[in-house]
Design a protein around this motif. Structure first.
Motif, PDB file in Angstrom:
ATOM      1  N   LEU A  62       6.129 -11.613  12.048  1.00 44.88           N
ATOM      2  CA  LEU A  62       5.648 -12.416  11.217  1.00 44.88           C
ATOM      3  C   LEU A  62       6.059 -11.967   9.878  1.00 44.88           C
ATOM      4  N   LEU A  63       5.844 -10.763   9.408  1.00 47.51           N
ATOM      5  CA  LEU A  63       6.188 -10.286   8.091  1.00 47.51           C
ATOM      6  C   LEU A  63       7.582 -10.465   7.751  1.00 47.51           C
ATOM      7  N   ASP A  64       8.278  -9.838   8.958  1.00 45.42           N
ATOM      8  CA  ASP A  64       9.727 -10.318   8.663  1.00 45.42           C
ATOM      9  C   ASP A  64      10.161 -11.541   8.634  1.00 45.42           C
ATOM     10  N   VAL A  65       9.610 -12.354   8.884  1.00 39.34           N
ATOM     11  CA  VAL A  65       9.925 -14.024   8.752  1.00 39.34           C
ATOM     12  C   VAL A  65       9.534 -14.445   7.261  1.00 39.34           C
ATOM     13  N   MET A  66       8.413 -13.679   6.615  1.00 36.97           N
ATOM     14  CA  MET A  66       8.060 -14.041   5.426  1.00 36.97           C
ATOM     15  C   MET A  66       8.882 -13.086   4.189  1.00 36.97           C
ATOM     16  N   GLY A  67       9.493 -11.817   4.806  1.00 37.38           N
ATOM     17  CA  GLY A  67       9.754 -11.088   3.852  1.00 37.38           C
ATOM     18  C   GLY A  67      10.909 -10.409   4.158  1.00 37.38           C
ATOM     19  N   LYS A  68      11.575  -9.464   3.289  1.00 32.89           N
ATOM     20  CA  LYS A  68      12.885  -8.798   3.316  1.00 32.89           C
ATOM     21  C   LYS A  68      12.448  -7.063   3.746  1.00 32.89           C
ATOM     22  N   SER A  69      11.491  -6.693   3.485  1.00 33.04           N
ATOM     23  CA  SER A  69      11.104  -5.310   3.807  1.00 33.04           C
ATOM     24  C   SER A  69       9.558  -5.298   3.860  1.00 33.04           C
ATOM     25  N   ARG A  70       9.136  -3.979   4.319  1.00 29.03           N
ATOM     26  CA  ARG A  70       7.704  -3.861   4.340  1.00 29.03           C
ATOM     27  C   ARG A  70       7.491  -2.363   4.619  1.00 29.03           C
ATOM     28  N   PHE A  71       6.227  -2.004   3.754  1.00 24.62           N
ATOM     29  CA  PHE A  71       5.992  -0.568   3.757  1.00 24.62           C
ATOM     30  C   PHE A  71       4.647  -0.270   4.499  1.00 24.62           C
ATOM     31  N   TYR A  72       4.658   0.481   5.173  1.00 18.52           N
ATOM     32  CA  TYR A  72       3.164   1.091   5.698  1.00 18.52           C
ATOM     33  C   TYR A  72       2.694   2.249   5.044  1.00 18.52           C
ATOM     34  N   LEU A  73       1.542   2.261   4.324  1.00 16.04           N
ATOM     35  CA  LEU A  73       1.121   3.155   3.232  1.00 16.04           C
ATOM     36  C   LEU A  73      -0.079   4.050   3.767  1.00 16.04           C
ATOM     37  N   GLY A  74      -0.348   3.551   5.072  1.00 16.21           N
ATOM     38  CA  GLY A  74      -1.812   4.467   5.686  1.00 16.21           C
ATOM     39  C   GLY A  74      -3.111   3.873   5.231  1.00 16.21           C
ATOM     40  N   ASP A  75      -3.996   4.555   4.887  1.00 22.71           N
ATOM     41  CA  ASP A  75      -5.254   3.929   4.804  1.00 22.71           C
ATOM     42  C   ASP A  75      -5.578   2.746   3.834  1.00 22.71           C
ATOM     43  N   VAL A  76      -6.477   1.995   4.152  1.00 23.01           N
ATOM     44  CA  VAL A  76      -6.833   0.764   3.442  1.00 23.01           C
ATOM     45  C   VAL A  76      -7.104   1.057   1.989  1.00 23.01           C
ATOM     46  N   GLY A  77      -6.536   0.513   0.997  1.00 26.19           N
ATOM     47  CA  GLY A  77      -6.583   0.896  -0.501  1.00 26.19           C
ATOM     48  C   GLY A  77      -5.291   1.109  -1.160  1.00 26.19           C
ATOM     49  N   ASN A  78      -4.508   1.809  -0.094  1.00 20.89           N
ATOM     50  CA  ASN A  78      -2.993   2.344  -0.612  1.00 20.89           C
ATOM     51  C   ASN A  78      -2.112   0.884  -0.853  1.00 20.89           C
ATOM     52  N   GLY A  79      -2.275   0.142  -0.146  1.00 17.83           N
ATOM     53  CA  GLY A  79      -1.473  -1.068  -0.151  1.00 17.83           C
ATOM     54  C   GLY A  79      -1.861  -1.786  -1.477  1.00 17.83           C
ATOM     55  N   ALA A  80      -3.158  -1.802  -1.955  1.00 22.58           N
ATOM     56  CA  ALA A  80      -3.659  -2.527  -2.998  1.00 22.58           C
ATOM     57  C   ALA A  80      -3.151  -1.798  -4.414  1.00 22.58           C
ATOM     58  N   ALA A  81      -3.484  -0.532  -4.161  1.00 15.24           N
ATOM     59  CA  ALA A  81      -3.092   0.261  -5.393  1.00 15.24           C
ATOM     60  C   ALA A  81      -1.615   0.388  -5.568  1.00 15.24           C
ATOM     61  N   MET A  82      -0.710   0.586  -4.464  1.00 11.51           N
ATOM     62  CA  MET A  82       0.531   0.452  -4.727  1.00 11.51           C
ATOM     63  C   MET A  82       1.029  -0.890  -5.589  1.00 11.51           C
ATOM     64  N   LYS A  83       0.423  -1.929  -4.975  1.00 15.70           N
ATOM     65  CA  LYS A  83       0.816  -3.378  -5.767  1.00 15.70           C
ATOM     66  C   LYS A  83       0.182  -3.330  -7.202  1.00 15.70           C
ATOM     67  N   LEU A  84      -0.920  -2.786  -7.642  1.00 17.24           N
ATOM     68  CA  LEU A  84      -1.548  -2.792  -8.878  1.00 17.24           C
ATOM     69  C   LEU A  84      -0.518  -2.058  -9.854  1.00 17.24           C
ATOM     70  N   VAL A  85      -0.041  -0.858  -9.057  1.00 15.92           N
ATOM     71  CA  VAL A  85       0.707  -0.065  -9.969  1.00 15.92           C
ATOM     72  C   VAL A  85       2.213  -0.891 -10.609  1.00 15.92           C
ATOM     73  N   VAL A  86       2.791  -1.346  -9.390  1.00 19.64           N
ATOM     74  CA  VAL A  86       3.938  -2.064  -9.554  1.00 19.64           C
ATOM     75  C   VAL A  86       3.601  -3.313 -10.538  1.00 19.64           C
ATOM     76  N   ASN A  87       2.742  -3.925 -10.465  1.00 20.22           N
ATOM     77  CA  ASN A  87       2.445  -5.184 -11.492  1.00 20.22           C
ATOM     78  C   ASN A  87       1.963  -4.649 -12.736  1.00 20.22           C
ATOM     79  N   MET A  88       1.467  -3.525 -13.072  1.00 16.96           N
ATOM     80  CA  MET A  88       0.987  -3.032 -14.259  1.00 16.96           C
ATOM     81  C   MET A  88       2.384  -2.729 -14.827  1.00 16.96           C
ATOM     82  N   VAL A  89       3.297  -2.244 -14.406  1.00 15.69           N
ATOM     83  CA  VAL A  89       4.670  -1.744 -15.017  1.00 15.69           C
ATOM     84  C   VAL A  89       5.388  -3.289 -15.268  1.00 15.69           C
ATOM     85  N   MET A  90       5.419  -4.247 -14.385  1.00 19.06           N
ATOM     86  CA  MET A  90       5.778  -5.438 -14.627  1.00 19.06           C
ATOM     87  C   MET A  90       5.358  -6.292 -16.013  1.00 19.06           C
ATOM     88  N   GLY A  91       3.812  -6.046 -16.038  1.00 20.93           N
ATOM     89  CA  GLY A  91       3.093  -6.882 -17.022  1.00 20.93           C
ATOM     90  C   GLY A  91       3.454  -6.272 -18.464  1.00 20.93           C
TER      91      GLY A  91
END
Ligand SMILES: NC(=O)C1=CN([C@@H]2O[C@H](COP(=O)(O)OP(=O)(O)OC[C@H]3O[C@@H](n4cnc5c(N)ncnc54)[C@H](OP(=O)(O)O)[C@@H]3O)[C@@H](O)[C@H]2O)C=CC1
Ligand SMILES: O=CCCC(=O)O
Length: 341
Positions: free
Chosen positions: A196-225
Motif C-alpha cells: 500500500l505504501l508503494d502505491v502512495m509513494g516512491k520510497s520507504r524507510f523503516y527507522l526502528g522504534d516509534v518516535g524515529n519516524g516523527a523525528a526524521m520528519k521534523l528534522v527534514v521539515n525544519m531544514v525545509m522551513g
C-alpha cells in the motif's frame, strides 16, 4: 474473499476514465509488483480492507490512489463533504473513526497536528474503539514523538499493531504516488502494508522504534522551513538591489543549491501568489515541534528559531492557510516597518 474484493474493485476501476496523478494501470501494477516482490524474499501480499481517516490536501489524493489501484477503501473525514469525491471513485463511508477501524483490516490516518491525530486515534468514537488483535493502524500525520508514542500505547492496548509513517513530499507527489514514507514501529505491520505504501509513494524507510519516524520528519521539515526563509530573503534582496528575482530563480536552479522547491515555488512567489500545497500553519507547527525536539537533547538550532518567528508573524498576518512560501510576506512587512522607523 478479500482478494476477490480486490479484483472486483480493480475491474470496476478499469471502467472509469483516467484522472490526475498516476494512471490506474500503473497504480494497479504497483500493487501487484509490491505484492509479489515481498520483503526479505518472504513475499508480502496485502489482503483486506483499507480505512482512511482525514481527507485534506494530502489524505484525499493518497486515498484516491489506493482506490484507483483497486483497493477496497472505507473513508471518514470530520467535514463529511470532503468524502464525496472519494465515494464517487468507489470508496465506502463509515460515520466515525471507530467504525472505519472496526470494518477494516488496516486503517491509515492523515490528520492536521498532534491534537487531531490523538483525538481521532484515542478520543470518543476514535479508531482505538474499533481496533482489535490482527488489525493495524498507520498514522501518516506529522506529529511529535511523544504524541506518536501515546497513540501507539492506546492502539496496542487493543491488541492491534501500530506504525508511524509520516511522509516527505507535498500535494503533487501525493497525487502522483511519489511520497517518501518515514516509518517506525511494528515491523510486521510495516511489511504487511508495504504494497500500500508503494502505491502512495516512491520510497520507504523503516527507522526502528516509534518516535524515529516523527523525528526524521521534523528534522527534514525544519531544514525545509529555514531554506524557504533564506530563499525569501534572497528574492527580496535581489529585487531591492535592482536585479530581476526571476533571474535569481534561474541562476539558483542551475547551481549547487538547486532544489525542486525553489524552482517550483519561486516564480509564483515573485508574483506574490501562494497557492496552497503545504499550509503555512503546518510548517509553523513542524518548526515548533522541531524546536521542542532540539530542546529535549540540548541542541541549539538558532536558524530554525529565527525562521519560526517569521512563520508566526505570517500567521498573524492571516496567512495560515496559504502556502508556506507566503512567509516572504512576513519579511516584506518587517522591511516596511523598519523603513518607517
Ligand atoms: N500539505 C503538505 O504538503 C504536507 C502535509 N503533511 C502533514 O500531513 C498532515 C495533513 O496535512 P494536509 O493534508 O496538508 O492538511 P489539511 O489541513 O489539508 O487537512 C487536515 C486534515 O485533518 C483533519 N482535522 C483537523 N483537525 C481535526 C480534528 N480536531 N478532528 C478530526 N479531524 C481533524 C481535517 O478535517 P476537516 O476537513 O474537517 O478540516 C483534514 O482532514 C499534517 O500533519 C501535515 O503537517 C506532510 C507532508 C506534506
Ligand atoms: O510536510 C510537508 C513537506 C512538504 C514537502 O516535502 O514538499
Amino acid at each position: 474473499m478479500a482478494a476477490a474484493a480486490f479484483l472486483c474493485a480493480r475491474a470496476a476501476a478499469a471502467l472509469r476514465p483516467p484522472s490526475r496523478g498516476l494512471s490506474r494501470r500503473l497504480l494497479a501494477s504497483r500493487v501487484a509488483a509490491a505484492s509479489s516482490s515481498g520483503e526479505g524474499g518472504g513475499g508480502v501480499e496485502f489482503q483486506g480492507k483499507v480505512g482512511f481517516l482525514g481527507l485534506g490536501i494530502m489524505g484525499a489524493p493518497m486515498a484516491s490512489n489506493l482506490i484507483k489501484a483497486g483497493c477496497d477503501v472505507t473513508v471518514w473525514n470530520r467535514t463529511k463533504s470532503k468524502c464525496d469525491p472519494l465515494l464517487s471513485l468507489g470508496a465506502k463511508y463509515e460515520p466515525s473513526p471507530a467504525e472505519v477501524a472496526s470494518s477494516c483490516d488496516v486503517t491509515f490516518a492523515m490528520l492536521a497536528d498532534p491534537q487531531s491525530a490523538a483525538e481521532v486515534a484515542c478520543g470518543a468514537g476514535g479508531a482505538s474503539e474499533g481496533l482489535a488483535p490482527g488489525k493495524g493502524y498507520v498514522d501518516v500525520s506529522t506529529v511529535d514523538g511523544a504524541t506518536s508514542k501515546l497513540i501507539e500505547e492506546r492502539i496496542t492496548s487493543t491488541g492491534a499493531s501500530f506504525l508511524e509513517a509520516p511522509v516527505s513530499g507535498s500535494k503533487k507527489p501525493a497525487e502522483d504516488g511519489l511520497l517518501i514514507f518515514l516509518t517506525a514501529g511494528d515491523e510486521s505491520l510495516y511489511k504487511r502494508v508495504a504494497p500500500l505504501l508503494d502505491v502512495m509513494g516512491k520510497s520507504r524507510f523503516y527507522l526502528g522504534d516509534v518516535g524515529n519516524g516523527a523525528a526524521m520528519k521534523l528534522v527534514v521539515n525544519m531544514v525545509m522551513g529555514s531554506m524557504m526563509v533564506s530563499f525569501s530573503e534572497g528574492l527580496l534582496l535581489s529585487e531591492k538591489v535592482g536585479l530581476d528575482p526571476n533571474t535569481l530563480v534561474e541562476v539558483i536552479s542551475q547551481g549547487a543549491i538547486s532544489a525542486p522547491m525553489f524552482s517550483l515555488k519561486g516564480p509564483s512567489m515573485v508574483k506574490a501568489a501562494y497557492p496552497t500545497a503545504f499550509p503555512l500553519k503546518h510548517q509553523q507547527k513542524d518548526l515548533r515541534l522541531a524546536l521542542a525536539l532540539a530542546e529535549s537533547v540540548s541542541q541549539s538550532i538558532p536558524t530554525v528559531a529565527a525562521a519560526n518567528e517569521l512563520y508566526k508573524t505570517a500567521k498573524s498576518l492571516g496567512l495560515a492557510d496559504h502556502d508556506f512560501s507566503a512567509v516572504i510576506e512576513a519579511l516584506k512587512t518587517k522591511a516596511e516597518s523598519s523603513q518607517q522607523q
